[in-house]
Each structure stands twice: as structure tokens, then as C-alpha cells.
Enzyme design. Structure first.
Site, short mmCIF file in Angstrom:
data_model
loop_
_atom_site.label_atom_id
_atom_site.label_comp_id
_atom_site.label_asym_id
_atom_site.label_seq_id
_atom_site.Cartn_x
_atom_site.Cartn_y
_atom_site.Cartn_z
N TYR A 50 34.36 31.70 33.04
CA TYR A 50 35.58 31.02 33.50
C TYR A 50 35.41 29.49 33.47
O TYR A 50 36.39 28.76 33.57
CB TYR A 50 36.00 31.47 34.91
N LEU A 190 48.53 42.52 38.93
CA LEU A 190 49.99 42.41 38.85
C LEU A 190 50.51 42.77 37.46
O LEU A 190 51.73 42.82 37.24
CB LEU A 190 50.44 40.99 39.23
N ASN A 240 50.22 36.75 48.72
CA ASN A 240 49.33 37.81 48.26
C ASN A 240 48.35 38.26 49.33
O ASN A 240 47.72 39.31 49.20
CB ASN A 240 48.57 37.35 47.00
P1 NAD Z 1 46.99 38.61 38.11
O1 NAD Z 1 47.48 40.01 38.01
O2 NAD Z 1 46.35 38.18 39.35
O3 NAD Z 1 48.22 37.69 37.76
C1 NAD Z 1 48.14 36.30 37.73
C2 NAD Z 1 49.51 35.76 37.33
O4 NAD Z 1 50.48 36.25 38.25
C3 NAD Z 1 49.55 34.27 37.39
O5 NAD Z 1 50.40 33.83 36.36
C4 NAD Z 1 50.16 33.99 38.75
O6 NAD Z 1 50.85 32.77 38.80
C5 NAD Z 1 51.09 35.16 38.91
N1 NAD Z 1 51.26 35.52 40.34
C6 NAD Z 1 50.29 35.59 41.29
N2 NAD Z 1 50.80 35.95 42.48
C7 NAD Z 1 52.13 36.12 42.28
C8 NAD Z 1 53.19 36.48 43.14
N3 NAD Z 1 52.98 36.75 44.43
N4 NAD Z 1 54.44 36.59 42.60
C9 NAD Z 1 54.65 36.34 41.29
N5 NAD Z 1 53.68 35.98 40.42
C10 NAD Z 1 52.43 35.86 40.92
O7 NAD Z 1 46.10 38.37 36.80
P2 NAD Z 1 44.68 37.82 36.38
O8 NAD Z 1 44.40 36.44 36.80
O9 NAD Z 1 44.63 38.17 34.95
O10 NAD Z 1 43.65 38.77 37.15
C11 NAD Z 1 43.18 38.46 38.45
C12 NAD Z 1 41.72 38.15 38.45
O11 NAD Z 1 40.97 39.24 37.89
C13 NAD Z 1 41.30 36.99 37.54
O12 NAD Z 1 41.61 35.74 38.10
C14 NAD Z 1 39.83 37.25 37.39
O13 NAD Z 1 39.13 36.80 38.53
C15 NAD Z 1 39.81 38.76 37.28
N6 NAD Z 1 39.76 39.24 35.88
C16 NAD Z 1 38.67 39.90 35.47
C17 NAD Z 1 38.57 40.37 34.18
C18 NAD Z 1 37.35 41.10 33.76
O14 NAD Z 1 37.17 41.34 32.56
N7 NAD Z 1 36.49 41.48 34.67
C19 NAD Z 1 39.61 40.16 33.26
C20 NAD Z 1 40.75 39.48 33.71
C21 NAD Z 1 40.82 39.03 35.01
#
Ligand code: NAD
Length: 273
Positions: A50, A190, A240
Site C-alpha cells: 500500500y 462494500l 462505518n
Molecule cells: P471498501 O469496500 O471498504 O470500499 C471503499 C470505498 O467505499 C471507498 O470508495 C469509500 O469512499 C467508499 N465508502 C466507505 N464507506 C462508505 C459509506 N459508509 N458509504 C458510502 N461509501 C463508502 O473497499 P476496499 O478499500 O477495496 O477494501 C477495504 C480494505 O480491505 C482495504 O482498504 C484494504 O485494507 C483491504 N483489502 C485487502 C485486499 C487483499 O488482497 N487482502 C484487497 C483489497 C482490499
């Protein structure tokens, strides 16, 4: 009401809800993390790839929350798989974080084509013995990878962090985790908003007076999963966090279960890397 904690199979525990910091700009990560800790978050999900581990560490230090109340996760990136490379990579992560130890370190992807995840796992076992990481787990592992890991090393990961959202519910893998004593943690919980307008989500949002995002995150919590949504704004982070002290009805959980279509937002773990 503060987030609940889930028990890990090595005797430690993890907050059920955390903040993910993927795609949080390096320059603002410290402020984003400190803000979340101030609001009540106690789990921060980071990773070497990241590119913001310095900020994550600074945010932990800048906050008023004692370090021993905070659970920090990092992950070993695909290029660093292998025994010696993993030892070096985790030391480099700790140096960037400015920490003596993290609470959890994961293998980020299995990368079956390179077939180095067993040696990577052996290095994490050693780092745990040396106290550099408290618990060890995996991410994006499928059933076959988990079973081989345990067969070859006898050490069961505490957690598998996988893509999981209403369109990709992963029932089979969750059942395997339950049998093996592995906590399921949902990434992209989400689902890029793909289910916000779905009838079962909208109906539950109207009844509870919560937002579609809260309904979906509460669905994860009620399934017993750990969940790590990403939000940088204080309002979004607070929204959240408000997942405890209210419930979805059994029929609402059942209606959300019908949204599963097995489709991913992210890459396929069998071929990625
Ligand atoms: P997420 O599902 O958390 O969605 C993030 C998006 O949703 C952002 O655009 C944010 O602005 C929006 N959002 C957040 N809260 C909201 C709300 N209450 N209402 C409306 N929109 C909202 O997606 P993400 O970041 O892809 O996944 C979360 C975490 O998972 C990442 O930050 C990371 O730490 C982890 N991750 C891990 C892997 C892996 O391979 N292990 C891959 C992807 C993500």
C-alpha cells in the site's frame, strides 16, 4: 457501542471492525489513521504494497490511544515470498512502521504459480517465535492452499482475509474456515457499492434508519466476520463504526443471502501474482 472482538486460534483476539488503508495517499495516512483511532477504531489494516506504512505508524504514534490497545496488520507482498525474502520484508515493514512488533502479519496472496507460500509461511512462523509478529495468517487463500499449509507445517493461520461482499458471499470457504478454526475477514466489504440499491439492502436501511453501507457492514458483523472498510472522511469513518447495538432481522439476513452471484471485484487468487 465499541466494536466486538473475535477470538483467534492462538489465544489472542482481534477487533471485529477495522479501518483498511489501501489507496489512502501516503501523505495523508497518518492523519487518516489518527482520526480513526480518535473515533474508536482499534484495528488498522495495512500492507507493504500500500506504500503508506510510514504514515500508518505515525498515525498510531500521533493518536492518544495507547499502543497496546491498537491492533496493526501488515502483509508480505508477492515479490517478497520465500523464506529469506520474507524475513527481510517483514523487518523492512517493521522499520517503516516504526514498530518492534505488529499484531498480525499475513501472506498477501498465495501466488500458486510461484509456489513459495510454504516457505513464506515457515518464515512467518519463525518471526512469530522471535516476537516480531504476534499472530500470523493469510489472505486470498483458497481451500486447497489452506489445507496444504496445515498439512505441511501443522500451523493453522489465525485468519484468512478474502474478498467478501453481498455479491460474493464465499459460503463454502467460510464453512471451511469454521471447521479449521480460522477467522474470516472481509476485504472490499462494500463491494464497490454494487449492492447499495438492491431491494433487500434498501428495505433493511429503511426499517433500521441506517445507510445501505451500514446495513452491509452489519451483515458481515452478524455473520461473525471481521470487516475492514476504508473511509478517509471522519463522517464516513464514524458511519462505518456504528454497527453495534442494533441488529438485522433473520429475514433480512436471509434476503441479503439471495444477492450472492459469485462475482469478484478483484483478481482471481488462483492466477494472480
Ligand atoms: P471498501 O469496500 O471498504 O470500499 C471503499 C470505498 O467505499 C471507498 O470508495 C469509500 O469512499 C467508499 N465508502 C466507505 N464507506 C462508505 C459509506 N459508509 N458509504 C458510502 N461509501 C463508502 O473497499 P476496499 O478499500 O477495496 O477494501 C477495504 C480494505 O480491505 C482495504 O482498504 C484494504 O485494507 C483491504 N483489502 C485487502 C485486499 C487483499 O488482497 N487482502 C484487497 C483489497 C482490499
Amino acid at each position: 457501542m465499541p466494536p466486538a472482538r473475535l477470538r483467534l486460534n492462538d489465544g489472542h483476539s482481534i477487533p471485529q471492525l477495522g479501518l483498511g488503508v489501501w489507496q489512502v495517499p501516503a501523505a495523508s495516512t497518518a492523519a487518516t489513521v489518527a482520526q480513526a483511532l480518535g473515533l474508536g477504531y482499534r484495528l488498522i489494516d495495512g500492507a507493504a504494497i500500500y506504500g503508506n506504512e510510514e504514515g500508518l505508524g505515525a498515525g498510531v504514534r500521533d493518536s492518544d490511544v495507547p499502543r497496546d490497545e491498537i491492533f496493526v496488520t501488515t502483509k508480505v507482498w508477492n515479490d517478497d515470498q520465500g523464506y529469506d525474502a520474507t524475513l527481510r520484508a517483514v523487518e523492512a515493514s517493521l522499520a517503516r512502521l516504526g514498530m518492534e512488533r505488529v499484531e498480525l502479519c499475513l501472506i498477501h496472496w498465495p501466488v500458486p504459480a510461484k509456489d513459495r507460500y510454504l516457505d513464506t509461511w515457515r518464515a512467518l512462523i519463525r518471526l512469530r517465535e522471535e516476537g516480531r509478529v504476534r499472530s500470523i495468517g493469510v489472505s486470498n487463500f483458497m481451500g486447497q492452499h489452506l489445507e496444504r499449509l496445515v498439512q505441511e507445517t501443522g500451523v493453522v493461520p489465525v485468519l484468512n482475509q478474502i474478498e467478501l461482499n453481498p455479491r460474493l458471499q464465499q459460503a463454502e470457504l467460510r464453512a471451511l474456515h469454521d471447521r479449521m478454526g480460522i477467522v474470516t475477514q472481509s476485504w472490499t466489504p462494500l463491494g464497490q457499492g454494487r449492492s447499495f440499491d438492491a431491494a433487500p439492502i434498501q428495505a433493511a436501511a429503511v426499517r433500521t434508519g441506517k445507510t445501505p453501507a451500514q446495513v452491509i457492514l452489519r451483515w458481515h458483523v452478524q455473520l461473525g466476520l471481521s470487516v475492514i472498510p476504508r473511509s478517509t472522511r471522519a463522517e464516513g469513518q464514524a458511519e462505518n463504526l456504528d454497527l453495534f447495538g442494533w441488529e438485522l432481522l433473520p429475514e433480512e439476513m436471509a434476503a441479503i443471502a439471495t444477492l450472492d452471484e459469485g462475482s469478484r471485484c478483484g483478481p482471481d487468487p488462483l492466477t494472480f501474482g
